[in-house]
Design a protein around this motif. Sequence first.
Motif, PDB file in Angstrom:
ATOM      1  N   GLY A   8      28.929 -43.364  19.836  1.00 19.41           N
ATOM      2  CA  GLY A   8      27.952 -43.660  20.878  1.00 19.41           C
ATOM      3  C   GLY A   8      27.965 -42.700  22.049  1.00 19.41           C
ATOM      4  N   VAL A   9      28.803 -41.682  21.988  1.00 21.48           N
ATOM      5  CA  VAL A   9      28.930 -40.739  23.096  1.00 21.48           C
ATOM      6  C   VAL A   9      27.759 -39.759  23.072  1.00 21.48           C
ATOM      7  N   GLY A  10      27.101 -39.600  24.234  1.00 21.64           N
ATOM      8  CA  GLY A  10      25.942 -38.726  24.297  1.00 21.64           C
ATOM      9  C   GLY A  10      26.112 -37.496  25.147  1.00 21.64           C
ATOM     10  N   ASP A  11      27.188 -37.444  25.943  1.00 21.62           N
ATOM     11  CA  ASP A  11      27.423 -36.264  26.763  1.00 21.62           C
ATOM     12  C   ASP A  11      28.909 -36.146  27.079  1.00 21.62           C
ATOM     13  N   GLU A  12      29.269 -35.036  27.669  1.00 20.95           N
ATOM     14  CA  GLU A  12      30.681 -34.753  27.904  1.00 20.95           C
ATOM     15  C   GLU A  12      31.312 -35.731  28.890  1.00 20.95           C
ATOM     16  N   ARG A  13      30.568 -36.133  29.893  1.00 24.55           N
ATOM     17  CA  ARG A  13      31.104 -37.109  30.858  1.00 24.55           C
ATOM     18  C   ARG A  13      31.453 -38.418  30.154  1.00 24.55           C
ATOM     19  N   ALA A  14      30.566 -38.891  29.290  1.00 26.20           N
ATOM     20  CA  ALA A  14      30.834 -40.122  28.550  1.00 26.20           C
ATOM     21  C   ALA A  14      32.049 -39.953  27.640  1.00 26.20           C
ATOM     22  N   LEU A  15      32.216 -38.773  27.077  1.00 24.56           N
ATOM     23  CA  LEU A  15      33.384 -38.504  26.238  1.00 24.56           C
ATOM     24  C   LEU A  15      34.661 -38.604  27.059  1.00 24.56           C
ATOM     25  N   HIS A  16      34.683 -37.996  28.233  1.00 22.59           N
ATOM     26  CA  HIS A  16      35.873 -38.068  29.089  1.00 22.59           C
ATOM     27  C   HIS A  16      36.154 -39.503  29.527  1.00 22.59           C
ATOM     28  N   LEU A  17      35.118 -40.256  29.854  1.00 21.29           N
ATOM     29  CA  LEU A  17      35.314 -41.658  30.237  1.00 21.29           C
ATOM     30  C   LEU A  17      35.930 -42.456  29.095  1.00 21.29           C
ATOM     31  N   LEU A  18      35.441 -42.219  27.881  1.00 21.33           N
ATOM     32  CA  LEU A  18      35.981 -42.911  26.718  1.00 21.33           C
ATOM     33  C   LEU A  18      37.434 -42.522  26.468  1.00 21.33           C
ATOM     34  N   LEU A  19      37.732 -41.238  26.525  1.00 20.53           N
ATOM     35  CA  LEU A  19      39.112 -40.784  26.328  1.00 20.53           C
ATOM     36  C   LEU A  19      40.030 -41.354  27.399  1.00 20.53           C
ATOM     37  N   LEU A  53      36.244 -42.062  15.034  1.00 19.74           N
ATOM     38  CA  LEU A  53      35.145 -42.507  14.188  1.00 19.74           C
ATOM     39  C   LEU A  53      33.835 -41.993  14.753  1.00 19.74           C
ATOM     40  N   GLY A  54      32.921 -41.609  13.885  1.00 21.89           N
ATOM     41  CA  GLY A  54      31.631 -41.100  14.329  1.00 21.89           C
ATOM     42  C   GLY A  54      31.680 -39.663  14.791  1.00 21.89           C
ATOM     43  N   TRP A  55      32.631 -38.900  14.254  1.00 21.78           N
ATOM     44  CA  TRP A  55      32.834 -37.526  14.707  1.00 21.78           C
ATOM     45  C   TRP A  55      31.601 -36.643  14.494  1.00 21.78           C
ATOM     46  N   LEU A  58      29.192 -37.158  17.253  1.00 17.49           N
ATOM     47  CA  LEU A  58      29.683 -36.520  18.474  1.00 17.49           C
ATOM     48  C   LEU A  58      29.469 -35.013  18.410  1.00 17.49           C
ATOM     49  N   ALA A  59      29.809 -34.411  17.289  1.00 17.79           N
ATOM     50  CA  ALA A  59      29.665 -32.954  17.140  1.00 17.79           C
ATOM     51  C   ALA A  59      28.207 -32.523  17.279  1.00 17.79           C
TER      52      ALA A  59
END
Length: 89
Positions: A8-19, A53-55, A58-59
């Motif tokens: 469900g990650v759509g941008d880099e900020r969301a990726l960092h928040l998830l991590l 999951l969902g790599w 994300l890519a």
Amino acid sequence: MITIDVSGVGDERALHLLLMRELGFPEFYGMNWAAFWDAITGLVGIPDQVRFLGWELLADRVPEGSDLLRRALDDYRALYRPQFVAEYA
């Protein structure tokens, strides 16, 4: 092992928040790749195995961020924890 759903990650900020949330980074986490490296090498302990999951999604959506995340985890394994395994499903 920890499983992180990145589909469900759509941008880099969301990726960092998830991590940050999933890996238990502190609230002062800087939300960039230098801060990610600092977090995994000295601020938090991460499990021996992490499955994403969902790599492919994300890519496609965040190609640079997914590449930098993968490289950071590869470097982490090579430099600090040869037993560490990251799976990209």
